[in-house]
Design a protein around this motif. Sequence first.
Motif, PDB file in Angstrom:
ATOM      1  N   ARG A   1       0.846  -1.183   0.000  1.00  0.00           N
ATOM      2  CA  ARG A   1       0.000   0.000   0.000  1.00  0.00           C
ATOM      3  C   ARG A   1       0.883   1.233   0.000  1.00  0.00           C
ATOM      4  O   ARG A   1       1.900   1.274   0.687  1.00  0.00           O
ATOM      5  CB  ARG A   1      -0.892   0.010   1.236  1.00  0.00           C
ATOM      6  CG  ARG A   1      -1.876  -1.132   1.211  1.00  0.00           C
ATOM      7  CD  ARG A   1      -2.780  -1.098   2.387  1.00  0.00           C
ATOM      8  NE  ARG A   1      -3.760  -2.165   2.235  1.00  0.00           N
ATOM      9  CZ  ARG A   1      -4.901  -2.185   2.840  1.00  0.00           C
ATOM     10  NH1 ARG A   1      -5.220  -1.215   3.664  1.00  0.00           N
ATOM     11  NH2 ARG A   1      -5.740  -3.167   2.657  1.00  0.00           N
ATOM     12  N   PRO A   2       0.477   2.246  -0.745  1.00  0.00           N
ATOM     13  CA  PRO A   2       1.292   3.457  -0.760  1.00  0.00           C
ATOM     14  C   PRO A   2       1.250   4.134   0.615  1.00  0.00           C
ATOM     15  O   PRO A   2       0.194   4.223   1.243  1.00  0.00           O
ATOM     16  CB  PRO A   2       0.621   4.318  -1.824  1.00  0.00           C
ATOM     17  CG  PRO A   2      -0.786   3.818  -1.911  1.00  0.00           C
ATOM     18  CD  PRO A   2      -0.718   2.353  -1.570  1.00  0.00           C
TER      19      PRO A   2
ATOM     20  N   ARG B   1      -5.987   5.112  -2.113  1.00  0.00           N
ATOM     21  CA  ARG B   1      -4.737   4.362  -2.313  1.00  0.00           C
ATOM     22  C   ARG B   1      -4.341   4.369  -3.788  1.00  0.00           C
ATOM     23  O   ARG B   1      -3.163   4.524  -4.137  1.00  0.00           O
ATOM     24  CB  ARG B   1      -4.881   2.930  -1.794  1.00  0.00           C
ATOM     25  CG  ARG B   1      -4.894   2.838  -0.280  1.00  0.00           C
ATOM     26  CD  ARG B   1      -4.713   1.413   0.215  1.00  0.00           C
ATOM     27  NE  ARG B   1      -5.611   0.448  -0.369  1.00  0.00           N
ATOM     28  CZ  ARG B   1      -6.787   0.075   0.138  1.00  0.00           C
ATOM     29  NH1 ARG B   1      -7.205   0.612   1.263  1.00  0.00           N
ATOM     30  NH2 ARG B   1      -7.519  -0.837  -0.457  1.00  0.00           N
TER      31      ARG B   1
ATOM     32  N   THR C   1      -1.003   6.047  -5.374  1.00  0.00           N
ATOM     33  CA  THR C   1      -0.109   5.277  -6.238  1.00  0.00           C
ATOM     34  C   THR C   1       0.191   6.043  -7.522  1.00  0.00           C
ATOM     35  O   THR C   1       1.342   6.107  -7.973  1.00  0.00           O
ATOM     36  CB  THR C   1      -0.728   3.903  -6.568  1.00  0.00           C
ATOM     37  OG1 THR C   1      -0.927   3.183  -5.341  1.00  0.00           O
ATOM     38  CG2 THR C   1       0.163   3.090  -7.487  1.00  0.00           C
TER      39      THR C   1
ATOM     40  N   ARG D   1       3.823   7.595  -8.831  1.00  0.00           N
ATOM     41  CA  ARG D   1       4.440   7.192 -10.093  1.00  0.00           C
ATOM     42  C   ARG D   1       4.600   8.338 -11.084  1.00  0.00           C
ATOM     43  O   ARG D   1       5.617   8.421 -11.785  1.00  0.00           O
ATOM     44  CB  ARG D   1       3.636   6.060 -10.725  1.00  0.00           C
ATOM     45  CG  ARG D   1       3.746   4.779  -9.925  1.00  0.00           C
ATOM     46  CD  ARG D   1       3.023   3.640 -10.569  1.00  0.00           C
ATOM     47  NE  ARG D   1       3.108   2.455  -9.705  1.00  0.00           N
ATOM     48  CZ  ARG D   1       2.351   1.394  -9.832  1.00  0.00           C
ATOM     49  NH1 ARG D   1       1.439   1.336 -10.781  1.00  0.00           N
ATOM     50  NH2 ARG D   1       2.491   0.384  -9.003  1.00  0.00           N
TER      51      ARG D   1
END
Length: 120
Positions: A57-58, A100, A104, A108
């Motif tokens: 999980r981030p 979440r 993410t 990124r």
Amino acid sequence: MNASSRKATPTDTKRQAPLAHDWSGFDALTDEEVHAAALSDPDAQPLSDAQLARMKRPNPKVVRRALGLSQEQFAERFRIPVGTLRDWEQGRVEPDQAARAYLTVIARIPDVVSKALDPA
């Protein structure tokens, strides 16, 4: 009511200490034997790479710090209420599935997210 006329409750009974386990058989095993025994347990199989990736999980604090932003800057740039961000970072609340996913994407491609949210 006196002490002799009332029923015993679970807190009245003395707890017995758990029996000590004899670890001598386990201690005699080599590391290879321990590893083989662990792998032979069908209920304790190692996770695949895909399963591990799905479980990660981030971490909002790690994402924010990697971008070099304060809580206020991160919250403003990515339109997250600062109170919500603080709750996530301090572990009071877990981000839901959509949050979440958003974290993410921010982790990124932060520039793309920031640009997409820019009103200009």
